[in-house]
Design a protein around this motif. Structure first.
Motif, short mmCIF file in Angstrom:
data_model
loop_
_atom_site.label_atom_id
_atom_site.label_comp_id
_atom_site.label_asym_id
_atom_site.label_seq_id
_atom_site.Cartn_x
_atom_site.Cartn_y
_atom_site.Cartn_z
N ALA A 1 6.36 -1.48 9.65
CA ALA A 1 6.77 -1.85 8.30
C ALA A 1 8.24 -2.31 8.28
O ALA A 1 9.08 -1.75 8.98
CB ALA A 1 6.61 -0.67 7.35
N PRO A 2 8.56 -3.33 7.47
CA PRO A 2 9.96 -3.75 7.37
C PRO A 2 10.84 -2.71 6.69
O PRO A 2 10.38 -1.97 5.81
CB PRO A 2 9.89 -5.03 6.52
CG PRO A 2 8.59 -4.99 5.82
CD PRO A 2 7.66 -4.15 6.64
N PHE B 1 9.96 -8.25 -2.56
CA PHE B 1 10.75 -8.70 -1.40
C PHE B 1 10.11 -8.20 -0.10
O PHE B 1 9.92 -8.95 0.85
CB PHE B 1 12.18 -8.19 -1.56
CG PHE B 1 13.13 -8.56 -0.47
CD1 PHE B 1 13.21 -9.86 0.02
CD2 PHE B 1 13.98 -7.59 0.08
CE1 PHE B 1 14.12 -10.20 1.01
CE2 PHE B 1 14.89 -7.91 1.08
CZ PHE B 1 14.95 -9.22 1.55
N ILE B 2 9.73 -6.92 -0.11
CA ILE B 2 9.08 -6.32 1.06
C ILE B 2 7.80 -7.08 1.40
O ILE B 2 7.53 -7.40 2.55
CB ILE B 2 8.78 -4.83 0.80
CG1 ILE B 2 10.07 -4.02 0.95
CG2 ILE B 2 7.70 -4.29 1.74
CD1 ILE B 2 9.95 -2.58 0.53
N ARG C 1 0.84 -1.19 0.00
CA ARG C 1 0.00 0.00 0.00
C ARG C 1 0.88 1.24 0.00
O ARG C 1 1.06 1.86 -1.03
CB ARG C 1 -0.97 -0.05 1.18
CG ARG C 1 -2.04 -1.14 1.01
CD ARG C 1 -2.77 -1.44 2.29
NE ARG C 1 -1.83 -1.93 3.32
CZ ARG C 1 -2.16 -2.13 4.59
NH1 ARG C 1 -3.38 -1.86 5.01
NH2 ARG C 1 -1.26 -2.58 5.44
N ARG C 2 1.51 1.59 1.13
CA ARG C 2 2.34 2.80 1.13
C ARG C 2 3.80 2.44 1.39
O ARG C 2 4.11 1.50 2.13
CB ARG C 2 1.83 3.78 2.21
CG ARG C 2 0.38 4.14 2.02
CD ARG C 2 -0.01 5.29 2.89
NE ARG C 2 0.61 6.52 2.42
CZ ARG C 2 0.54 7.68 3.07
NH1 ARG C 2 -0.10 7.76 4.22
NH2 ARG C 2 1.09 8.76 2.56
N ALA D 1 3.73 5.77 11.60
CA ALA D 1 2.72 5.11 12.42
C ALA D 1 1.52 4.65 11.59
O ALA D 1 0.64 3.97 12.10
CB ALA D 1 2.25 6.08 13.51
N ASP D 2 1.51 5.02 10.32
CA ASP D 2 0.37 4.70 9.43
C ASP D 2 0.28 3.18 9.25
O ASP D 2 1.26 2.55 8.84
CB ASP D 2 0.61 5.40 8.08
CG ASP D 2 -0.59 5.30 7.15
OD1 ASP D 2 -1.37 4.33 7.29
OD2 ASP D 2 -0.72 6.17 6.29
N THR D 3 -0.87 2.61 9.53
CA THR D 3 -1.00 1.16 9.41
C THR D 3 -0.95 0.71 7.94
O THR D 3 -0.80 -0.46 7.66
CB THR D 3 -2.33 0.67 10.03
OG1 THR D 3 -3.39 1.46 9.46
CG2 THR D 3 -2.31 0.82 11.53
N GLU D 4 -1.09 1.68 7.03
CA GLU D 4 -0.99 1.32 5.61
C GLU D 4 0.45 1.35 5.09
O GLU D 4 0.70 1.01 3.94
CB GLU D 4 -1.86 2.27 4.76
CG GLU D 4 -3.33 2.11 5.06
CD GLU D 4 -4.21 2.51 3.89
OE1 GLU D 4 -3.71 3.19 2.98
OE2 GLU D 4 -5.38 2.14 3.92
N LEU D 5 1.39 1.79 5.95
CA LEU D 5 2.79 1.80 5.51
C LEU D 5 3.29 0.36 5.48
O LEU D 5 3.35 -0.31 6.51
CB LEU D 5 3.66 2.65 6.45
CG LEU D 5 5.12 2.80 6.01
CD1 LEU D 5 5.22 3.70 4.78
CD2 LEU D 5 5.99 3.37 7.14
N ASP D 6 3.63 -0.12 4.30
CA ASP D 6 4.01 -1.53 4.16
C ASP D 6 5.51 -1.74 4.02
O ASP D 6 5.96 -2.89 4.06
CB ASP D 6 3.31 -2.14 2.93
CG ASP D 6 1.86 -2.50 3.24
OD1 ASP D 6 1.55 -2.75 4.42
OD2 ASP D 6 1.04 -2.52 2.31
#
Ligand code: GDP
Length: 323
Positions: free
Chosen positions: A225-226, A313-314, A6-7, A189-194
């Motif tokens: 996020a990794p 990979f992410i 996502r982000r 902190a965004d839960t959409e940050l992948d």
């Protein structure tokens, strides 16, 4: 387009990092992608505030980068610089006529009280760049190069001395007072940050200044996020610039694994070049996930392919599986 993420936050310096940044920009929707850029190279010259890495990124993303020099704008002219030389002015830092407009606008806006974040957003808008581009801080942090003969300001080392002096260390002047740019904590902190991608930039003088902003390294490590870095070293050499020379001078092995070790616990994953595939196990021995793929970016397709491989990979990394 990559639907798997996502982000994404991409951390970058100038030329090397900007290549992957362009690849990411071509495979993600604009609102999916934020850039965090080194400003440790910024300096004042002829009364102007110059931000080389931000400008390289902006020019690259907008298709305005000069393909011949690797810095500055395409279709450039040099009337101002030539006239400066005639008048006996300083010409060691090459400023083209078109490029000057960027520095004039930025300097004026900063003087009238705008933050570097706002000025950068204004320039990005003017260049038609839809992604968010954040400087690492609105506060001034200056990378200082330590050499046996004393300290050098970054541009003195990089441009004036052409990276010739031996490097024995670095200092990031002003870091104690610097704060993260507005909006970065929210993004982390965004839960959409992948995922967080450290682009292939010089670890010592392009990425470390960013990590020197107080709280930033911890904020990256603490994000759900990794964090994945793409190696700037391919088969023991730098594609361009002084990364490999610095590693030798600093007594670090000149290879991609040493870059992974340098970032250490910050990382969850590391992207090696295919030619370094034999070192996958060495990276995994550091507690990281690793992948090998072609990382030399010459064409736009190379940049997009590496961007897609990095995003895949992410998507394959489950942070909870590692920690
Ligand atoms: P920076 O991004 O500001 O640090 O820009 P430089 O041009 O100094 O490049 C820094 C690093 O990017 C060097 O270590 C280069 O080896 C690396 N780099 C440049 N181009 C490429 C590329 O196509 N692929 C990879 N993997 N690294 C690159």
């Amino acid at each position: 387009m990559s639907a798997a993420v996502r982000r994404i936050l991409a951390i970058t310096g100038g030329v090397g990092g900007a290549k992957l940044a362009l690849g990411l920009a071509r495979v993600l929707e604009p609102e999916q992608l934020t850039f965090l850029v080194n400003t440790g190279d910024d300096f004042e010259h002829l009364g102007l505030t110059i931000c080389p890495d931000i400008d390289t990124l902006l020019y690259t993303l907008s298709g305005q980068a000069n393909p011949d020099t690797g810095w500055g704008r395409r279709e450039e002219s040099w009337h101002c610089l030539d006239t400066l030389a005639e008048l006996g002015g300083d010409t060691w830092f090459k400023l083209g006529d078109r490029d000057l407009a960027t520095h004039l606008l930025r300097t004026e806006a900063l003087r009238s009280g705008a933050s570097l974040t706002d000025v950068t957003a204004m320039l990005a808008r003017g260049l038609g760049i839809p992604q968010r581009v954040l400087p690492m801080s609105d506060d001034r942090i200056a990378t200082v190069i330590r050499t046996p003969a004393g300290e050098l300001a970054f541009q003195q080392y990089f441009v004036r001395e052409r990276c010739a002096p031996e490097v024995i260390g670095f200092r990031f002047e002003g870091r104690e007072q610097a704060r993260m740019p507005a909006g970065l904590s929210e993004l982390l902190a965004d839960t959409e940050l992948d995922g967080i991608v450290i682009c292939p930039s010089n670890p010592f003088v392009s990425v470390d200044p960013i990590l020197a902003v107080p709280g930033l390294r911890e904020a990256l490590t603490g994000a759900a996020a990794p964090v994945v870095a793409v190696s700037p070293i391919i088969a023991g050499s730098a594609v361009k610039g002084p990364t490999a020379k610095m590693m030798t001078e600093l007594g670090v092995p000149r290879d991609a694994v040493a870059v992974a070790r340098h970032y250490g616990t910050l990382l969850d994953g590391f992207v090696l070049d295919n030619s370094d595939a034999s070192r996958l196990a060495d990276v995994e021995a550091l507690g990281l996930q690793a992948v090998a793929t072609p990382t030399l970016m010459v064409t736009l397709q190379d940049k997009m392919n590496l961007a897609l491989a990095t995003l895949d990979f992410i998507a394959s990394i489950s942070k909870s599986a590692i920690h």
